[in-house]
Design a protein around this motif. Structure first.
Motif, PDB file in Angstrom:
ATOM      1  N   ASP A   1       0.615  -1.296   0.085  1.00 50.11           N
ATOM      2  CA  ASP A   1       0.029   0.080  -0.148  1.00 50.11           C
ATOM      3  C   ASP A   1       0.830   1.112  -0.153  1.00 50.11           C
ATOM      4  OD1 ASP A   1      -2.147  -1.739   0.022  1.00 50.11           O
ATOM      5  OD2 ASP A   1      -2.738  -1.276   2.135  1.00 50.11           O
ATOM      6  N   ILE A   2       1.992   1.360   0.949  1.00 43.65           N
ATOM      7  CA  ILE A   2       2.835   2.437   1.103  1.00 43.65           C
ATOM      8  C   ILE A   2       3.326   2.799  -0.295  1.00 43.65           C
ATOM      9  CG2 ILE A   2       4.945   3.166   1.875  1.00 43.65           C
ATOM     10  CD1 ILE A   2       4.222   2.323   4.461  1.00 43.65           C
ATOM     11  N   ARG A   3       3.631   1.593  -1.240  1.00 41.08           N
ATOM     12  CA  ARG A   3       4.271   1.807  -2.353  1.00 41.08           C
ATOM     13  C   ARG A   3       3.351   2.584  -3.364  1.00 41.08           C
ATOM     14  NH1 ARG A   3       7.489   0.669  -6.372  1.00 41.08           N
ATOM     15  NH2 ARG A   3       6.360  -0.181  -8.089  1.00 41.08           N
ATOM     16  N   GLU A   4       2.354   2.083  -3.467  1.00 44.28           N
ATOM     17  CA  GLU A   4       1.348   2.775  -4.342  1.00 44.28           C
ATOM     18  C   GLU A   4       0.980   4.246  -3.763  1.00 44.28           C
ATOM     19  OE1 GLU A   4       0.402   1.201  -7.140  1.00 44.28           O
ATOM     20  OE2 GLU A   4       1.723  -0.291  -6.423  1.00 44.28           O
ATOM     21  N   LEU A   5       0.986   4.314  -2.509  1.00 43.31           N
ATOM     22  CA  LEU A   5       0.969   5.641  -1.952  1.00 43.31           C
ATOM     23  C   LEU A   5       1.773   6.593  -2.416  1.00 43.31           C
ATOM     24  CD1 LEU A   5      -0.465   4.947   1.597  1.00 43.31           C
ATOM     25  CD2 LEU A   5      -1.471   6.708  -0.185  1.00 43.31           C
ATOM     26  N   LEU A   6       3.032   6.127  -2.359  1.00 49.23           N
ATOM     27  CA  LEU A   6       4.129   7.169  -2.460  1.00 49.23           C
ATOM     28  C   LEU A   6       4.214   7.693  -3.910  1.00 49.23           C
ATOM     29  CD1 LEU A   6       6.918   5.448  -0.380  1.00 49.23           C
ATOM     30  CD2 LEU A   6       5.839   7.763   0.176  1.00 49.23           C
ATOM     31  N   LYS A   7       3.351   6.558  -4.908  1.00 51.96           N
ATOM     32  CA  LYS A   7       3.665   7.182  -6.284  1.00 51.96           C
ATOM     33  C   LYS A   7       2.525   8.452  -6.186  1.00 51.96           C
ATOM     34  CE  LYS A   7       4.291   2.708  -8.618  1.00 51.96           C
ATOM     35  NZ  LYS A   7       3.537   1.620  -9.344  1.00 51.96           N
ATOM     36  N   LEU A   8       1.538   8.611  -5.419  1.00 49.73           N
ATOM     37  CA  LEU A   8       0.566   9.509  -5.452  1.00 49.73           C
ATOM     38  C   LEU A   8       1.182  11.023  -5.262  1.00 49.73           C
ATOM     39  CD1 LEU A   8      -2.640   8.314  -3.807  1.00 49.73           C
ATOM     40  CD2 LEU A   8      -2.257   8.745  -6.251  1.00 49.73           C
ATOM     41  N   LEU A   9       2.499  10.607  -4.246  1.00 49.24           N
ATOM     42  CA  LEU A   9       3.067  11.726  -3.583  1.00 49.24           C
ATOM     43  C   LEU A   9       3.736  12.708  -4.677  1.00 49.24           C
ATOM     44  CD1 LEU A   9       3.758  10.401  -0.100  1.00 49.24           C
ATOM     45  CD2 LEU A   9       1.573  11.424  -1.161  1.00 49.24           C
ATOM     46  N   ASP A  10       3.899  12.025  -5.764  1.00 50.20           N
ATOM     47  CA  ASP A  10       4.565  13.086  -6.735  1.00 50.20           C
ATOM     48  C   ASP A  10       3.706  14.208  -7.095  1.00 50.20           C
ATOM     49  OD1 ASP A  10       6.732  11.735  -7.148  1.00 50.20           O
ATOM     50  OD2 ASP A  10       6.105  10.429  -8.862  1.00 50.20           O
ATOM     51  N   ASP A  11       2.547  14.108  -6.938  1.00 52.34           N
ATOM     52  CA  ASP A  11       1.469  15.241  -7.003  1.00 52.34           C
ATOM     53  C   ASP A  11       1.735  16.133  -5.992  1.00 52.34           C
ATOM     54  OD1 ASP A  11      -0.692  16.968  -7.008  1.00 52.34           O
ATOM     55  OD2 ASP A  11      -2.373  15.214  -7.334  1.00 52.34           O
ATOM     56  N   PRO A  12       2.208  17.544  -6.399  1.00 50.37           N
ATOM     57  CA  PRO A  12       2.270  18.489  -5.193  1.00 50.37           C
ATOM     58  C   PRO A  12       1.216  19.044  -4.681  1.00 50.37           C
ATOM     59  CG  PRO A  12       2.835  19.289  -7.346  1.00 50.37           C
ATOM     60  CD  PRO A  12       2.387  17.855  -7.667  1.00 50.37           C
ATOM     61  N   SER A  13      -0.005  18.796  -5.179  1.00 53.05           N
ATOM     62  CA  SER A  13      -1.195  19.458  -4.539  1.00 53.05           C
ATOM     63  C   SER A  13      -1.546  18.565  -3.355  1.00 53.05           C
ATOM     64  CB  SER A  13      -2.146  19.492  -6.008  1.00 53.05           C
ATOM     65  OG  SER A  13      -2.757  18.286  -6.026  1.00 53.05           O
ATOM     66  N   ILE A  14      -1.072  17.393  -3.298  1.00 56.53           N
ATOM     67  CA  ILE A  14      -1.579  16.556  -2.253  1.00 56.53           C
ATOM     68  C   ILE A  14      -0.929  16.739  -0.962  1.00 56.53           C
ATOM     69  CG2 ILE A  14      -1.599  14.150  -1.217  1.00 56.53           C
ATOM     70  CD1 ILE A  14      -2.524  13.198  -4.143  1.00 56.53           C
TER      71      ILE A  14
ATOM     72  N   SER B   1      -8.782   2.415   5.237  1.00 56.19           N
ATOM     73  CA  SER B   1      -8.304   2.340   3.811  1.00 56.19           C
ATOM     74  C   SER B   1      -9.443   3.119   2.979  1.00 56.19           C
ATOM     75  CB  SER B   1      -8.386   1.005   3.287  1.00 56.19           C
ATOM     76  OG  SER B   1      -7.205   0.269   3.521  1.00 56.19           O
ATOM     77  N   GLU B   2     -10.761   2.994   3.373  1.00 54.53           N
ATOM     78  CA  GLU B   2     -11.750   3.549   2.773  1.00 54.53           C
ATOM     79  C   GLU B   2     -11.848   4.936   2.922  1.00 54.53           C
ATOM     80  OE1 GLU B   2     -15.757   2.251   4.072  1.00 54.53           O
ATOM     81  OE2 GLU B   2     -15.224   0.115   3.484  1.00 54.53           O
ATOM     82  N   LEU B   3     -11.463   5.417   4.310  1.00 52.04           N
ATOM     83  CA  LEU B   3     -11.149   6.816   4.850  1.00 52.04           C
ATOM     84  C   LEU B   3     -10.165   7.442   3.895  1.00 52.04           C
ATOM     85  CD1 LEU B   3     -12.004   8.985   6.949  1.00 52.04           C
ATOM     86  CD2 LEU B   3     -10.091   8.171   8.033  1.00 52.04           C
ATOM     87  N   LEU B   4      -9.026   6.888   3.541  1.00 51.37           N
ATOM     88  CA  LEU B   4      -8.053   7.216   2.681  1.00 51.37           C
ATOM     89  C   LEU B   4      -8.500   7.630   1.173  1.00 51.37           C
ATOM     90  CD1 LEU B   4      -5.039   8.164   2.191  1.00 51.37           C
ATOM     91  CD2 LEU B   4      -4.735   5.750   1.469  1.00 51.37           C
ATOM     92  N   GLN B   5      -9.436   6.916   0.603  1.00 49.25           N
ATOM     93  CA  GLN B   5      -9.873   6.903  -0.577  1.00 49.25           C
ATOM     94  C   GLN B   5     -10.548   8.290  -0.582  1.00 49.25           C
ATOM     95  OE1 GLN B   5      -8.813   5.291  -3.004  1.00 49.25           O
ATOM     96  NE2 GLN B   5      -8.008   3.711  -1.612  1.00 49.25           N
ATOM     97  N   LYS B   6     -11.285   8.433   0.359  1.00 48.49           N
ATOM     98  CA  LYS B   6     -12.134   9.724   0.595  1.00 48.49           C
ATOM     99  C   LYS B   6     -11.486  11.049   0.939  1.00 48.49           C
ATOM    100  CE  LYS B   6     -16.295   7.115   1.503  1.00 48.49           C
ATOM    101  NZ  LYS B   6     -17.177   6.704   2.564  1.00 48.49           N
ATOM    102  N   ALA B   7     -10.278  10.863   1.778  1.00 48.38           N
ATOM    103  CA  ALA B   7      -9.310  11.831   1.999  1.00 48.38           C
ATOM    104  C   ALA B   7      -8.692  12.407   0.823  1.00 48.38           C
ATOM    105  CB  ALA B   7      -8.478  11.499   3.062  1.00 48.38           C
ATOM    106  N   LEU B   8      -8.161  11.505  -0.184  1.00 45.89           N
ATOM    107  CA  LEU B   8      -7.725  11.777  -1.323  1.00 45.89           C
ATOM    108  C   LEU B   8      -8.660  12.381  -2.437  1.00 45.89           C
ATOM    109  CD1 LEU B   8      -5.306   8.565  -1.963  1.00 45.89           C
ATOM    110  CD2 LEU B   8      -4.335  10.865  -1.470  1.00 45.89           C
TER     111      LEU B   8
END
Lengths: 416, 416
Positions: free
Chosen positions: B19-32, B349-356
């Protein structure tokens, strides 16, 4: 008292200290003339360029800080793209998604061994082959099927016989092999690809020495040839060749930068393994490697070819002049190594002990390069780090020692 | 079409994308706004010192070239000696022979996992524990026995029960644990050592966050306490504690420099494994690490304590102000993480989807830190890289989202 030996895993129990490792320890002694290591000459490192790159990085504070931060497992994208561009061919377009940056070719082998080898998996390796590959494969406890070689590398008949025994993969260094120095000609390369597909055998192609050619460029790589064999774009779905490369021989080893080129389905697994192994490779070192690779690399490698090529000539000429008939030697067309075969009854490990004791000379006995034993009468000489004078002097003294040892075997001392 | 899945080893088949790995990919988006990564703030990296070190290296051409050459597997001796000096105690004198330099703590875990874990070996880990440890241990397919924790870390009764099940080793992060933030008090530490010797269990002590304390220095390490337990000099023969350290949190992650401190018999095996894994760690990065460590390190870490400590306060204060009663949170005395426990029926995990999706906010759901499942209602927040404003704003928005989700669970919408 704790007995750690009882606590080791089966894999850990299987590994032994390596001869090369013990040898490299000796090389801290500057009085020893070493033909042992397969290492580049640090005098040829592009240090001025590295200084420029660092200075440039320091003038970009954000990038400079990023160069010291965690980064993604797959590697630094500009470097991945450089690798993809360089190793694409007419039939096989490599994208950066097919490239994983590793800590040198050795870590590429580690990840591939973990991904593909179970205990007792039959795998094919040349006789002789790179010791470091045997070391890491050895930790997976495979069943080695060895493939015989001649002056043109892997013998196809022996390879076919290995493939018929059901091997899962072949590890091979087609260009200026470590330790034998052989280059596999194009017709044999094509046969290897055909057989791989006939028997469904994965090929791990190690290109560590490919750029270091001193006569003519090597034939197309197995990766390129497989592209031709399969047809345009087909490697991505049907490819069996995984290619391993490194910056250690063309640039600098302590960058610890290498790469693996593989179809997506396996590359993704290798990325997961790399992540669990050490998260990612040094960001800074990947940036330096990319900068060095994308500007002036050919000029730099031309210089290496020039210097190493002359050292190869010096060593081969010295061997022709001094080596007694009881030994034969290769004339490599590239790479770093000359391979010596002594008379059957001679032992290169014993010779090394004497060479160290009486001549302060080091080389690598060949037996360690044979997966299933043998090769006790062979050894490897490296010419990459020595100047002409040392090469000539060392070969002369080594030849005299071999001559003396050989005579003692043929005419042992007797009570008079 | 090739099916690579059929070709993977049993070990490789056992690993899954994290999960962390997939997450870290998102972090390239500077608006997050990310509370996800356990990463240091690059603004705090000692870049001026690094520039000085490089400049100094460049004025010593021989050393500069050596910094780019192959070097010995064990590591750069001055750095090994620095580690040995720093972690020696009155009872246990560590020598550089007991120290192996690795590519960060993650590679230390890799080598130890290979050395000690076979398929189905029972090993003990805390619930929750560091995901990266579970990832690498997972490639060895162990039998996980989980140990319950409370706000003081490992619960001794649960540990004893795990030890009674015959575990071979315990992996633990006694100081400001990732992800839970707990610090194990001295009395429990002593109990852990006693039980380890009663049941002959190896302890892997991960000290990644030890220096990052914001209230008071942590109690003595397990390594030090075991020295006291065994008596002067006895660790070398009878020690069960192997300590893992890293420069990633106190200096810079992309150095990829960590270390393992172990008795000689096992250290030698780890060196062989390291050699077969990737030959050695970047010589240059080891030199930089040594220079940064041996001058001004305490001042630098004091600064980290000051900045991260204030961020910890800001996050905990914001949680106190905004978090609804359906969630509880830790107040860590060090490290980088606050641990949140939601109401039983909520899913992080559901919370994360919504938070994102609705808040552009990221954190790490807790389930991945539980070796045998569970923890779906937990998650980890990191405060290390965000400024006060972002922390307060992010916690406020996250709290509102949690409140809303909770109310929907308690009072689901109905047909009116």
């Amino acid at each position: 008292m704790m007995n750690w030996k009882d606590k080791f895993s089966l894999d850990a129990k299987a590994i032994k200290a390596s001869d090369i490792r013990e040898l490299l320890k000796l090389l801290d002694d500057p009085s020893i003339l070493s033909f042992a290591g397969g290492i580049p000459d640090p005098a040829l490192f592009p240090m001025n360029k590295v200084a420029e790159i660092r200075k440039n990085l320091e003038s970009h504070p954000d990038l400079n800080r990023q160069s010291m931060q965690y980064s993604k497992t797959e590697g630094y994208n500009p470097l991945r793209q450089w690798v993809a561009d360089k190793y694409s061919s007419a039939e096989t377009e490599i994208s950066q998604e097919n490239v994983l940056i590793t800590n040198g070719a050795q870590q590429s082998l580690t990840l591939l061994a973990t991904a593909l080898i179970d205990a007792a998996t039959p795998i094919a390796v040349a006789n002789p082959t790179y010791l470091g590959a045997l070391q890491i494969f050895g930790t997976r406890r495979p069943n080695y099927i060895t493939v015989d070689t001649d002056e043109n590398g892997i013998i196809i008949k022996s390879l076919k016989s290995a493939f018929q025994k059901g091997v899962k993969l072949l590890y091979t260094i087609p260009d200026f092999q470590n330790p034998g120095g052989m280059i596999i000609p194009e017709d044999r390369r094509k046969k290897i690809i055909e057989l791989a597909h006939e028997f469904d055998v994965i090929i791990l192609e190690d290109t560590a020495y490919r750029e270091l050619y001193y006569d003519a460029p090597p034939p197309p790589s197995l990766l390129t040839l497989e592209g031709q064999f399969l047809g345009e774009g087909q490697w991505h779905q049907a490819g069996l060749v995984i290619q391993i490369g490194t910056a250690s021989k063309t640039l600098m080893p302590a960058l610890r930068v290498g790469w693996t080129i593989a179809p997506l389905d396996i590359l993704e697994k290798l990325v997961m393994l790399k992540q669990s192994n050490d998260l990612h490779s040094s960001t800074l070192n990947q940036i330096i490697t990319h900068e060095l690779s994308s500007s002036g690399l050919e000029t730099h490698i031309d210089k290496l070819r020039d210097v190493y090529g002359r050292r190869r000539d010096t060593m081969v000429d010295a061997l022709r002049s001094y080596m007694p008939n009881c030994a034969t030697f290769s004339r490599p067309a590239g790479g770093m190594f000359v391979w010596i075969t002594l008379a059957e009854d001679m032992d290169a490990s014993e010779l090394l002990q004497k060479a160290l004791a009486t001549e302060k000379l080091a080389f690598v006995p060949g037996a360690a390069f044979f997966a299933n034993g043998g090769g006790e009468n062979t050894f490897r000489l490296s010419f990459s780090t020595c100047d002409d004078k040392d090469i000539i002097d060392g070969v002369r003294r080594l030849s005299t020692l071999i001559q003396r040892e050989h005579l003692q075997k043929v005419h042992p001392k007797q009570w008079s």
